[in-house]
Design an enzyme around this catalytic site. Structure first.
Site, short mmCIF file in Angstrom:
data_model
loop_
_atom_site.label_atom_id
_atom_site.label_comp_id
_atom_site.label_asym_id
_atom_site.label_seq_id
_atom_site.Cartn_x
_atom_site.Cartn_y
_atom_site.Cartn_z
N ASN A 1 25.70 52.83 53.65
CA ASN A 1 26.43 52.16 52.58
C ASN A 1 26.00 52.74 51.25
O ASN A 1 24.84 52.65 50.87
CB ASN A 1 26.17 50.65 52.62
CG ASN A 1 26.63 50.05 53.93
OD1 ASN A 1 27.70 50.36 54.43
ND2 ASN A 1 25.79 49.24 54.52
N ARG B 1 26.20 52.03 48.12
CA ARG B 1 26.35 51.06 47.02
C ARG B 1 25.16 50.11 47.05
O ARG B 1 24.37 50.12 47.99
CB ARG B 1 27.62 50.22 47.24
CG ARG B 1 27.57 49.46 48.56
CD ARG B 1 28.62 48.38 48.72
NE ARG B 1 28.35 47.54 49.87
CZ ARG B 1 28.59 47.84 51.13
NH1 ARG B 1 29.15 49.01 51.44
NH2 ARG B 1 28.29 47.01 52.10
N LYS C 1 28.14 38.62 57.05
CA LYS C 1 26.74 38.24 57.19
C LYS C 1 26.52 36.85 56.60
O LYS C 1 27.11 36.51 55.58
CB LYS C 1 25.86 39.25 56.45
CG LYS C 1 25.92 40.64 57.07
CD LYS C 1 25.26 41.68 56.19
CE LYS C 1 25.44 43.08 56.77
NZ LYS C 1 25.02 44.12 55.81
N GLY D 1 33.16 47.19 60.76
CA GLY D 1 33.72 46.65 61.99
C GLY D 1 35.23 46.79 62.12
O GLY D 1 35.80 46.39 63.14
#
Ligand code: MV4
Length: 448
Positions: A290, A292, A237, A165
């Site tokens: 992502n 990871r 989150k 973001g």
């Protein structure tokens, strides 16, 4: 198999990796900063070493010190956890070239997917739909206008080097477009040292659904279904779950095969997550990958019965995946609340301090992944997450009842936490009905 693994991280995820290694019979080396010197989990590692002062830039981000620690203890591999150096392709490269296996994707796959624009190109190549937008980077304002007119306003300007973001700007019309472009590229330059930007149609009220994948070094790529991570505030989150509620089985299966195709096209290995936005009509669009292990990986572990961290380690050690796609079932429903030390009365700012009393809930299907204990001091230096409360039940409604019961039982005194907000969310009829999207919290709980 590895004899000894160094964990280039701290807190909850360091402990999670130490536990997996112990069960696999692998010795562990924990690194720590001065701020973490008294952390109890350090004693669960076989070996530990201080790598610097409390500031991350002077310890957990110092590649040379981490490599020195690897050398001192002759480790075979490095687990980067999440955050810190976990998506730093240079670090992955340095580990490899010093003959320490990096427990994650290759540096090449990481840099290919780390750049959002190049990740979009891979998605296109794989035949995975992206949000309608510019074909590549925006080089001039007139080009931006052309694309915006083609896809229709509102549009979103995104930084190619961005993620999570940062470096995003919405433009509602032509007039806002030129300012948005200037601001986004300036912000990207300051934050990432790279001012490259691209443009996408702005999806209103999207849901955030991501697919967990795991791939070995022999071309086997398997998805472990999806997670809904729509319940977030300012890109933090707060509640994650699997399966995603109110999603047709057909949509779920299409998203998961799209994720596998993308991963195969990128030549990606180890654990990773493919993020999608899902609109009101259940159309889904790839946004980023992502490279990871993620904070919310336990919900996937619970509904599939597959230990992601152990599999990451086994894959890095050159083992083949021990299961195939048809073995991976979605069993029941899992919910996770990230418990953060933050103050709801002061705009959720981090609220470090000493935990003087801690009572952890238990019972059927309850897991609490945390490095904290009564007497532990939450440092202001690092992220404010103190633990993850995870429940697993046969159905979503039973998982919600279980989580509400657990949040009542959980006692963390001495600091303020996100728990009261999570209780209000779980109490709401809308959450219970699965009517969630990425502005759920702002819409329902942030009205002043
Ligand atoms: C979007 C979007 C709407 N339209 N892209 C935010 C973080 C980054 N991963 C992508 N993000 C978004 N991209 C288009 N074209 C809305 C968001 C977004 C969001 C996405 C996932 C989870 C939470 C979010 C909160 C606000 C905005």
């Amino acid at each position: 198999m590895f004899k000894r693994v160094l964990i280039a991280n701290r807190g909850e995820i360091a402990l999670r990796v130490i536990r997996a290694c112990r069960e696999l019979g692998i010795e562990t080396v924990a690194v720590f900063s001065e701020a973490d010197k008294d952390a109890a989990y350090l004693d669960l590692a076989d070996l530990k070493i201080c790598i610097g002062s409390s500031r991350s830039a002077d310890s957990y981000l110092k590649i040379d010190r981490i490599i020195s620690a690897c050398e001192i203890f002759s480790v075979d591999a490095v687990h980067p956890g999440y955050g810190f150096l976990s998506e730093n392709a240079h670090f992955a490269e340095v580990c490899k070239s010093c003959n320490y296996e990096f427990i994650g994707p290759t540096a090449e796959a990481m840099s290919l997917l780390g750049d959002k624009n190049s990740a979009r190109e891979i998605a296109v190549k794989a035949g995975v739909e992206c949000v309608p937008g510019s074909d590549g980077l925006i080089k001039s304002e007139s080009e931006a206008i052309r694309f915006a007119d083609k896809v229709g306003f509102p549009v979103l300007i995104k930084a190619s080097a961005g993620g999570g973001g940062r470096g995003m700007r919405v433009a509602k019309d032509r007039e806002q477009l030129s300012t948005a472009i200037k601001q986004a590229s300036q912000e990207a330059q300051n934050a990432f040292g790279n001012d490259a930007i691209y443009l996408e149609k702005f999806i209103e009220l999207p849901r955030h659904v991501e697919v967990q994948i795991i791939a070995d070094n022999f071309g086997n790529v398997v998805h472990l279904w999806e997670r809904d991570c729509s319940i977030q505030r300012r890109h933090q989150k707060l509640i994650e779950e699997s399966p995603a509620p109110n999603l047709k089985q057909k949509t779920r299966e299409q998203m998961c095969s799209a994720a596998v195709k993308l991963v195969k096209t990128a030549g990606y290995t180890n654990a990773g997550t493919v993020e999608f936005l899902v609109d009101k009509d259940e159309k889904f669009y790839f946004i980023e990958m992502n490279a990871r292990i993620q904070v919310e990986h336990p919900v996937t572990e619970l509904i599939t019965g597959i230990d992601l961290i152990k599999n990451q380690i086994l894959i890095a050690a050159g083992k083949r995946l021990s299961f195939k796609q048809s073995d991976v079932k979605q069993f029941g429903h899992a919910l996770e609340c990230r418990i953060n030390a933050e103050d709801p009365d002061h705009n959720f700012r981090p609220c470090p301090g000493k935990i003087d009393r801690l009572i952890i809930p238990g019972g059927f299907g309850v897991r609490f992944d945390s490095h904290v204990y009564a007497g532990y001091t939450v440092s202001p230096t690092y992220d404010s997450m103190v633990g993850k409360l995870i429940v697993h039940q046969p159905t979503r409604s039973e998982a919600i009842s279980s989580m509400r019961r657990c949040l009542r039982e959980l006692v963390i005194s001495g600091i303020k936490t996100s728990v009261p907000l999570q209780q209000r969310i779980l109490d709401s009829k809308e959450f219970q009905a699965g009517n969630i999207d990425t502005i759920f919290i702002e819409r329902k709980f942030m009205k002043k």
